[in-house]
Design an enzyme around this catalytic site. Structure first.
Site, mmCIF file in Angstrom:
data_model
loop_
_atom_site.group_PDB
_atom_site.id
_atom_site.type_symbol
_atom_site.label_atom_id
_atom_site.label_comp_id
_atom_site.label_asym_id
_atom_site.label_seq_id
_atom_site.Cartn_x
_atom_site.Cartn_y
_atom_site.Cartn_z
ATOM 1 N N HIS A 126 -4.194 -9.454 2.829
ATOM 2 C CA HIS A 126 -5.456 -9.790 2.762
ATOM 3 C C HIS A 126 -6.062 -10.760 3.891
ATOM 4 O O HIS A 126 -5.303 -11.961 3.862
ATOM 5 C CB HIS A 126 -6.019 -10.022 1.554
ATOM 6 C CG HIS A 126 -5.751 -8.877 0.359
ATOM 7 N ND1 HIS A 126 -4.976 -8.746 -0.526
ATOM 8 C CD2 HIS A 126 -6.674 -7.847 0.312
ATOM 9 C CE1 HIS A 126 -4.930 -7.758 -1.131
ATOM 10 N NE2 HIS A 126 -6.118 -6.990 -0.565
ATOM 11 N N HIS B 120 -3.367 3.325 -6.068
ATOM 12 C CA HIS B 120 -3.664 2.168 -5.226
ATOM 13 C C HIS B 120 -4.273 1.164 -6.406
ATOM 14 O O HIS B 120 -3.945 -0.209 -6.344
ATOM 15 C CB HIS B 120 -5.124 2.208 -4.397
ATOM 16 C CG HIS B 120 -5.342 1.020 -3.702
ATOM 17 N ND1 HIS B 120 -4.767 0.947 -2.364
ATOM 18 C CD2 HIS B 120 -6.387 0.190 -3.611
ATOM 19 C CE1 HIS B 120 -5.431 -0.159 -2.034
ATOM 20 N NE2 HIS B 120 -6.128 -0.490 -2.696
ATOM 21 N N TYR C 236 -9.393 -7.379 -5.219
ATOM 22 C CA TYR C 236 -8.376 -6.958 -5.827
ATOM 23 C C TYR C 236 -7.424 -7.817 -6.901
ATOM 24 O O TYR C 236 -6.326 -7.375 -7.290
ATOM 25 C CB TYR C 236 -7.189 -6.754 -4.850
ATOM 26 C CG TYR C 236 -7.645 -5.795 -3.772
ATOM 27 C CD1 TYR C 236 -7.174 -4.289 -3.847
ATOM 28 C CD2 TYR C 236 -8.335 -6.148 -2.600
ATOM 29 C CE1 TYR C 236 -7.765 -3.318 -3.122
ATOM 30 C CE2 TYR C 236 -8.843 -5.162 -1.748
ATOM 31 C CZ TYR C 236 -8.596 -3.718 -2.090
ATOM 32 O OH TYR C 236 -8.870 -2.636 -0.885
ATOM 33 N N LYS D 100 -2.281 -1.749 7.806
ATOM 34 C CA LYS D 100 -3.811 -1.271 7.714
ATOM 35 C C LYS D 100 -4.418 -2.042 8.744
ATOM 36 O O LYS D 100 -5.272 -1.630 9.527
ATOM 37 C CB LYS D 100 -4.235 -1.133 6.592
ATOM 38 C CG LYS D 100 -5.456 -0.640 6.571
ATOM 39 C CD LYS D 100 -6.190 -0.561 5.006
ATOM 40 C CE LYS D 100 -7.460 -0.013 4.937
ATOM 41 N NZ LYS D 100 -7.964 -0.204 3.613
ATOM 42 N N ARG E 87 0.679 -1.147 -0.009
ATOM 43 C CA ARG E 87 0.032 0.046 0.037
ATOM 44 C C ARG E 87 0.826 1.283 -0.028
ATOM 45 O O ARG E 87 1.968 1.056 0.403
ATOM 46 C CB ARG E 87 -0.945 0.031 1.176
ATOM 47 C CG ARG E 87 -1.833 -1.184 1.382
ATOM 48 C CD ARG E 87 -2.629 -1.077 2.547
ATOM 49 N NE ARG E 87 -3.763 -2.030 2.881
ATOM 50 C CZ ARG E 87 -3.493 -3.272 3.457
ATOM 51 N NH1 ARG E 87 -2.358 -3.382 3.757
ATOM 52 N NH2 ARG E 87 -4.407 -4.296 3.483
ATOM 53 N N ARG F 231 -1.466 -1.694 -6.642
ATOM 54 C CA ARG F 231 -1.523 -2.680 -5.722
ATOM 55 C C ARG F 231 -2.525 -3.931 -6.251
ATOM 56 O O ARG F 231 -2.097 -5.170 -6.283
ATOM 57 C CB ARG F 231 -2.413 -2.163 -4.416
ATOM 58 C CG ARG F 231 -2.351 -3.495 -3.350
ATOM 59 C CD ARG F 231 -2.718 -2.852 -1.980
ATOM 60 N NE ARG F 231 -3.417 -3.571 -1.006
ATOM 61 C CZ ARG F 231 -2.901 -4.658 -0.114
ATOM 62 N NH1 ARG F 231 -1.641 -4.856 -0.523
ATOM 63 N NH2 ARG F 231 -3.499 -5.365 0.510
#
Length: 327
Positions: A305, A279, A314, A226, A201, A282
């Site tokens: 994740h 982003h 994603y 995060k 990120r 990613r």
């Protein structure tokens, strides 16, 4: 027994009715209504709830506006989150709407439905409105559990939420990648290449320190990510090559002093690449991991994740690349 008193103005004209309920073991309760019938009905319901042991004090909820509650929620909850700044910004927007003037106990599903429609009409995305409703919903949960407002009901639960929308499937094409890298400053080029190799990120890239990079083991330690956990990620030979070309900075950061989002957007604009966000790199990196035949567990270990469903949002594999795997 409840007491019902008329409320009069200075000319002696009745302007309302006040119901007062006093019962042993409970604090005195009072509320004013426009009609005597409403006052009597409220008194009967309150007395009945007390007699059955179901009564819960709503005086705090009756006197606390949504705006006041949002201020408290911001101090006690949002400010402690990693995404606190973004949530506090949303709270600021919430407080500008007229619903913020209503008391917590008076807000109904219909009020929130009107709020939802106003926000959508004002041009907010479905996702933004969903996030604002989520803040209000969690505020009610906190108020019921921690702010002595047990008698509240969460009105958000009775409101239809806007559609979550379709997940972005923006991939960076080889032509776009070549154009973008050719236009970047050396520092931004290094960041883009590193992002594509690691799937990190933006915030993780900005916080990365040299002391957390192990060139011997080809790994990087990401601290306090995060989702609140540390993560050790592998570094490809290309990622290592990017790092070895970088100068060392006195503050210990690998990528110091770069406004990544602004610089990236400016570079995209110069080469006329549309609808590409940092982003999205990613997303691109995650998809490339799968195209290299890494399994979901391996990819999740790199990207951080938590679930396969989160990972799926994603991951956008090109059909032509999948076709090659079938040969």
């Amino acid at each position: 027994m409840a007491t019902i008193n008329s409320r009069e103005d200075q000319d002696g004209v009745t302007i309302g009715w006040q119901a007062i309920v006093r019962k042993k073991g409970y604090p005195s309760q009072s509320k004013t209504f426009r009609t005597k019938r409403d006052a009597e009905a409220w008194a009967r319901l309150t007395e009945s709830a007390m007699e059955r042991g179901l009564w819960q004090n709503q005086s705090d909820a009756d006197s606390t506006t949504l705006a006041d509650a949002l201020d408290r929620y911001g101090r006690e909850v949002s400010s402690l989150k990693k995404s606190g700044k973004i949530e506090l910004y949303r709270i600021g927007n919430l407080k500008t709407d007229k619903i913020a003037k209503l008391h917590l106990s008076r807000i109904r599903g219909a009020d929130l439905a009107e709020y939802r429609d106003r926000r959508l009409k004002a041009g907010l995305s479905d996702s933004s409105v969903r996030l604002e409703l989520a803040i209000i919903s969690n505020l009610y949960t906190v108020a019921m559990k921690e702010w002595r407002m047990e008698g509240l009901r969460n009105p958000v639960l009775s409101v239809r939420k806007p559609s979550p929308g379709k997940a972005r499937d923006r991939r960076l094409s080889p032509i776009e990648e070549k154009k973008l890298l050719g236009e970047c400053t050396p520092s931004l080029k290094a960041i883009i290449l590193f992002a594509l190799e690691t799937g990190m990120r933006r915030g993780e890239i900005q916080k990365l320190l040299w002391k957390d990079v192990d060139f011997t083991k080809c790994t990087a330690q990401l601290l306090d990510t995060k989702n609140g956990e540390d993560r050790l990620i592998p570094l490809s030979s290309r990622a290592i090559a990017v790092l070895k070309k970088l100068p060392r900075n006195i503050n210990g950061k690998v990528f110091p002093g770069t406004d990544i989002s602004h610089s990236f957007a400016a570079a995209c604009k110069r080469v006329e690449i549309k609808d590409l966000r940092f982003h999205d790199l990613r997303h691109e990196a995650t998809s490339r991991f799968f195209e290299k035949r890494l399994n979901p567990v391996q990819v999740a270990a790199i990207t951080g994740h938590k679930t396969l469903q989160m990972l799926k949002r994603y991951t956008h594999l090109r059909a032509e690349d999948l076709a090659k795997l079938l040969e």
